[in-house]
Write a protein that holds these residues in place. Structure first.
Motif, PDB file in Angstrom:
ATOM      1  N   VAL A 116      16.489  -2.634   0.854  1.00 13.41           N
ATOM      2  CA  VAL A 116      15.702  -3.172  -0.259  1.00 13.41           C
ATOM      3  C   VAL A 116      14.278  -3.356   0.246  1.00 13.41           C
ATOM      4  O   VAL A 116      14.064  -3.916   1.321  1.00 13.41           O
ATOM      5  CB  VAL A 116      16.258  -4.530  -0.768  1.00 13.41           C
ATOM      6  CG1 VAL A 116      15.426  -5.046  -1.923  1.00 13.41           C
ATOM      7  CG2 VAL A 116      17.714  -4.408  -1.184  1.00 13.41           C
ATOM      8  N   SER A 117      13.320  -2.889  -0.528  1.00 13.56           N
ATOM      9  CA  SER A 117      11.916  -3.008  -0.117  1.00 13.56           C
ATOM     10  C   SER A 117      11.128  -3.805  -1.151  1.00 13.56           C
ATOM     11  O   SER A 117      11.329  -3.657  -2.354  1.00 13.56           O
ATOM     12  CB  SER A 117      11.300  -1.625   0.074  1.00 13.56           C
ATOM     13  OG  SER A 117      11.401  -0.862  -1.115  1.00 13.56           O
ATOM     14  N   PHE A 118      10.266  -4.659  -0.637  1.00 11.68           N
ATOM     15  CA  PHE A 118       9.402  -5.504  -1.468  1.00 11.68           C
ATOM     16  C   PHE A 118       7.949  -5.304  -1.049  1.00 11.68           C
ATOM     17  O   PHE A 118       7.671  -5.007   0.115  1.00 11.68           O
ATOM     18  CB  PHE A 118       9.709  -6.988  -1.239  1.00 11.68           C
ATOM     19  CG  PHE A 118      10.895  -7.528  -1.960  1.00 11.68           C
ATOM     20  CD1 PHE A 118      10.743  -8.281  -3.115  1.00 11.68           C
ATOM     21  CD2 PHE A 118      12.173  -7.325  -1.472  1.00 11.68           C
ATOM     22  CE1 PHE A 118      11.835  -8.820  -3.770  1.00 11.68           C
ATOM     23  CE2 PHE A 118      13.285  -7.857  -2.111  1.00 11.68           C
ATOM     24  CZ  PHE A 118      13.113  -8.611  -3.269  1.00 11.68           C
ATOM     25  N   ALA A 119       7.057  -5.528  -1.984  1.00  8.84           N
ATOM     26  CA  ALA A 119       5.624  -5.591  -1.700  1.00  8.84           C
ATOM     27  C   ALA A 119       5.061  -6.771  -2.468  1.00  8.84           C
ATOM     28  O   ALA A 119       5.485  -7.041  -3.594  1.00  8.84           O
ATOM     29  CB  ALA A 119       4.920  -4.314  -2.139  1.00  8.84           C
ATOM     30  N   PRO A 120       4.117  -7.479  -1.868  1.00  6.49           N
ATOM     31  CA  PRO A 120       3.449  -8.543  -2.619  1.00  6.49           C
ATOM     32  C   PRO A 120       2.505  -7.927  -3.653  1.00  6.49           C
ATOM     33  O   PRO A 120       2.120  -6.754  -3.533  1.00  6.49           O
ATOM     34  CB  PRO A 120       2.679  -9.315  -1.538  1.00  6.49           C
ATOM     35  CG  PRO A 120       2.482  -8.340  -0.434  1.00  6.49           C
ATOM     36  CD  PRO A 120       3.630  -7.370  -0.497  1.00  6.49           C
ATOM     37  N   ASP A 121       2.123  -8.711  -4.626  1.00  6.63           N
ATOM     38  CA  ASP A 121       1.260  -8.231  -5.702  1.00  6.63           C
ATOM     39  C   ASP A 121      -0.064  -7.669  -5.201  1.00  6.63           C
ATOM     40  O   ASP A 121      -0.641  -6.801  -5.834  1.00  6.63           O
ATOM     41  CB  ASP A 121       1.011  -9.372  -6.705  1.00  6.63           C
ATOM     42  CG  ASP A 121       0.260  -8.892  -7.921  1.00  6.63           C
ATOM     43  OD1 ASP A 121       0.724  -7.922  -8.552  1.00  6.63           O
ATOM     44  OD2 ASP A 121      -0.797  -9.464  -8.227  1.00  6.63           O
ATOM     45  N   ASN A 122      -0.548  -8.130  -4.052  1.00  8.59           N
ATOM     46  CA  ASN A 122      -1.829  -7.670  -3.527  1.00  8.59           C
ATOM     47  C   ASN A 122      -1.706  -6.434  -2.636  1.00  8.59           C
ATOM     48  O   ASN A 122      -2.679  -6.009  -2.020  1.00  8.59           O
ATOM     49  CB  ASN A 122      -2.525  -8.790  -2.749  1.00  8.59           C
ATOM     50  CG  ASN A 122      -1.714  -9.280  -1.570  1.00  8.59           C
ATOM     51  OD1 ASN A 122      -0.518  -9.572  -1.690  1.00  8.59           O
ATOM     52  ND2 ASN A 122      -2.340  -9.380  -0.406  1.00  8.59           N
ATOM     53  N   ALA A 123      -0.533  -5.820  -2.574  1.00 12.78           N
ATOM     54  CA  ALA A 123      -0.342  -4.621  -1.758  1.00 12.78           C
ATOM     55  C   ALA A 123      -1.169  -3.461  -2.321  1.00 12.78           C
ATOM     56  O   ALA A 123      -1.516  -3.449  -3.506  1.00 12.78           O
ATOM     57  CB  ALA A 123       1.141  -4.236  -1.730  1.00 12.78           C
ATOM     58  N   VAL A 124      -1.439  -2.487  -1.465  1.00 16.34           N
ATOM     59  CA  VAL A 124      -2.171  -1.304  -1.926  1.00 16.34           C
ATOM     60  C   VAL A 124      -1.286  -0.508  -2.882  1.00 16.34           C
ATOM     61  O   VAL A 124      -0.052  -0.580  -2.830  1.00 16.34           O
ATOM     62  CB  VAL A 124      -2.644  -0.431  -0.742  1.00 16.34           C
ATOM     63  CG1 VAL A 124      -3.609  -1.205   0.146  1.00 16.34           C
ATOM     64  CG2 VAL A 124      -1.485   0.123   0.057  1.00 16.34           C
ATOM     65  N   GLY A 125      -1.916   0.250  -3.758  1.00 15.86           N
ATOM     66  CA  GLY A 125      -1.219   0.971  -4.813  1.00 15.86           C
ATOM     67  C   GLY A 125      -0.093   1.867  -4.331  1.00 15.86           C
ATOM     68  O   GLY A 125       1.001   1.870  -4.902  1.00 15.86           O
ATOM     69  N   LEU A 126      -0.325   2.626  -3.276  1.00 18.83           N
ATOM     70  CA  LEU A 126       0.695   3.540  -2.767  1.00 18.83           C
ATOM     71  C   LEU A 126       1.950   2.791  -2.329  1.00 18.83           C
ATOM     72  O   LEU A 126       3.070   3.256  -2.548  1.00 18.83           O
ATOM     73  CB  LEU A 126       0.126   4.359  -1.596  1.00 18.83           C
ATOM     74  CG  LEU A 126       0.990   5.487  -1.057  1.00 18.83           C
ATOM     75  CD1 LEU A 126       1.353   6.475  -2.158  1.00 18.83           C
ATOM     76  CD2 LEU A 126       0.259   6.201   0.074  1.00 18.83           C
ATOM     77  N   VAL A 127       1.772   1.625  -1.751  1.00 20.13           N
ATOM     78  CA  VAL A 127       2.920   0.807  -1.336  1.00 20.13           C
ATOM     79  C   VAL A 127       3.649   0.274  -2.564  1.00 20.13           C
ATOM     80  O   VAL A 127       4.875   0.353  -2.648  1.00 20.13           O
ATOM     81  CB  VAL A 127       2.474  -0.344  -0.396  1.00 20.13           C
ATOM     82  CG1 VAL A 127       3.593  -1.348  -0.190  1.00 20.13           C
ATOM     83  CG2 VAL A 127       2.006   0.222   0.930  1.00 20.13           C
ATOM     84  N   LYS A 128       2.907  -0.233  -3.521  1.00 21.00           N
ATOM     85  CA  LYS A 128       3.533  -0.776  -4.735  1.00 21.00           C
ATOM     86  C   LYS A 128       4.335   0.291  -5.471  1.00 21.00           C
ATOM     87  O   LYS A 128       5.385   0.012  -6.031  1.00 21.00           O
ATOM     88  CB  LYS A 128       2.464  -1.384  -5.644  1.00 21.00           C
ATOM     89  CG  LYS A 128       1.900  -2.684  -5.084  1.00 21.00           C
ATOM     90  CD  LYS A 128       0.623  -3.103  -5.746  1.00 21.00           C
ATOM     91  CE  LYS A 128       0.803  -3.881  -6.994  1.00 21.00           C
ATOM     92  NZ  LYS A 128      -0.452  -4.487  -7.480  1.00 21.00           N
ATOM     93  N   GLU A 129       3.868   1.530  -5.408  1.00 22.14           N
ATOM     94  CA  GLU A 129       4.582   2.640  -6.051  1.00 22.14           C
ATOM     95  C   GLU A 129       5.854   3.021  -5.288  1.00 22.14           C
ATOM     96  O   GLU A 129       6.746   3.641  -5.859  1.00 22.14           O
ATOM     97  CB  GLU A 129       3.677   3.876  -6.119  1.00 22.14           C
ATOM     98  CG  GLU A 129       2.494   3.718  -7.033  1.00 22.14           C
ATOM     99  CD  GLU A 129       1.451   4.822  -6.842  1.00 22.14           C
ATOM    100  OE1 GLU A 129       1.723   5.816  -6.124  1.00 22.14           O
ATOM    101  OE2 GLU A 129       0.350   4.680  -7.402  1.00 22.14           O
ATOM    102  N   SER A 130       5.930   2.666  -4.002  1.00 22.59           N
ATOM    103  CA  SER A 130       7.017   3.116  -3.132  1.00 22.59           C
ATOM    104  C   SER A 130       8.150   2.114  -2.958  1.00 22.59           C
ATOM    105  O   SER A 130       9.180   2.465  -2.395  1.00 22.59           O
ATOM    106  CB  SER A 130       6.449   3.440  -1.742  1.00 22.59           C
ATOM    107  OG  SER A 130       5.474   4.442  -1.834  1.00 22.59           O
TER     108      SER A 130
END
Length: 174
Positions: A116-130
């Motif tokens: 399971v992968s999470f990103a915080p709201d302030n992550a860069v776009g490519l990470v948020k998409e992944s």
């Protein structure tokens, strides 16, 4: 999320807001969130293990990790996936038993490997998409706490866990 046994975190942009404060004395300062700290403490109480794998090296991270009793701390790491693979072997865990939260492109290899992968709201776009889940909170502002609660709500009766935690009179570290 029911199978998660290990939570792995990046630091800058996840446990902090990503800002670096470097004094004229060359000491690095970081701001951590106490709600994230409580989330980690509750995760430990529920039986989850925690790890930090970060590219930077900082005494502030070492101190905070010690306060929160983070089980495994790796600093100054350029190949995070390699360290994670070694840790999984040591702990005899499968990729699907880990959760990772990262915010920048150097986190992508682990984010794509984690169960399971999470990103915080302030992550860069490519990470948020992944990632599987983007938190409503930003790094350093409750994103880790939000992630922990999501996992524990899937694994336990969260309200019952919190009640037990409070009335066990645990020494609480935030």
């Amino acid at each position: 999320m029911k199978n998660i046994k290990l939570i792995v975190l990046d630091v800058d942009g996840v446990l902090t807001d990503g800002s670096l404060y470097i004094g004229s004395n060359e000491v690095e300062y970081k701001q951590f969130n106490t709600q994230d700290g409580m989330g980690i403490t509750i995760a430990h109480y529920a039986g989850l293990k925690t790890a930090i794998i970060t590219g930077r090296k900082s005494e502030a991270v070492a101190k905070r990790a010690k306060e929160l009793k983070i089980n495994y701390v790796y600093q100054g790491i350029s190949n995070k996936l390699e360290v994670l693979s070694e840790l999984l072997t040591e702990l005899r865990l499968k990729e699907e038993e880990i959760c990772y939260m990262g915010d920048d492109i150097n986190d992508l290899p682990i984010l794509k490997t984690a169960g399971v992968s999470f990103a915080p709201d302030n992550a860069v776009g490519l990470v948020k998409e992944s990632v599987d889940i983007v938190t409503k909170h930003s790094g350093g502002n409750g994103a880790v706490r939000e992630m922990v609660e999501s996992i524990l709500r899937e694994q336990t009766n969260f309200e019952e866990l919190v009640h037990e935690f409070i009335y066990e009179k645990n020494k609480v570290i935030q």
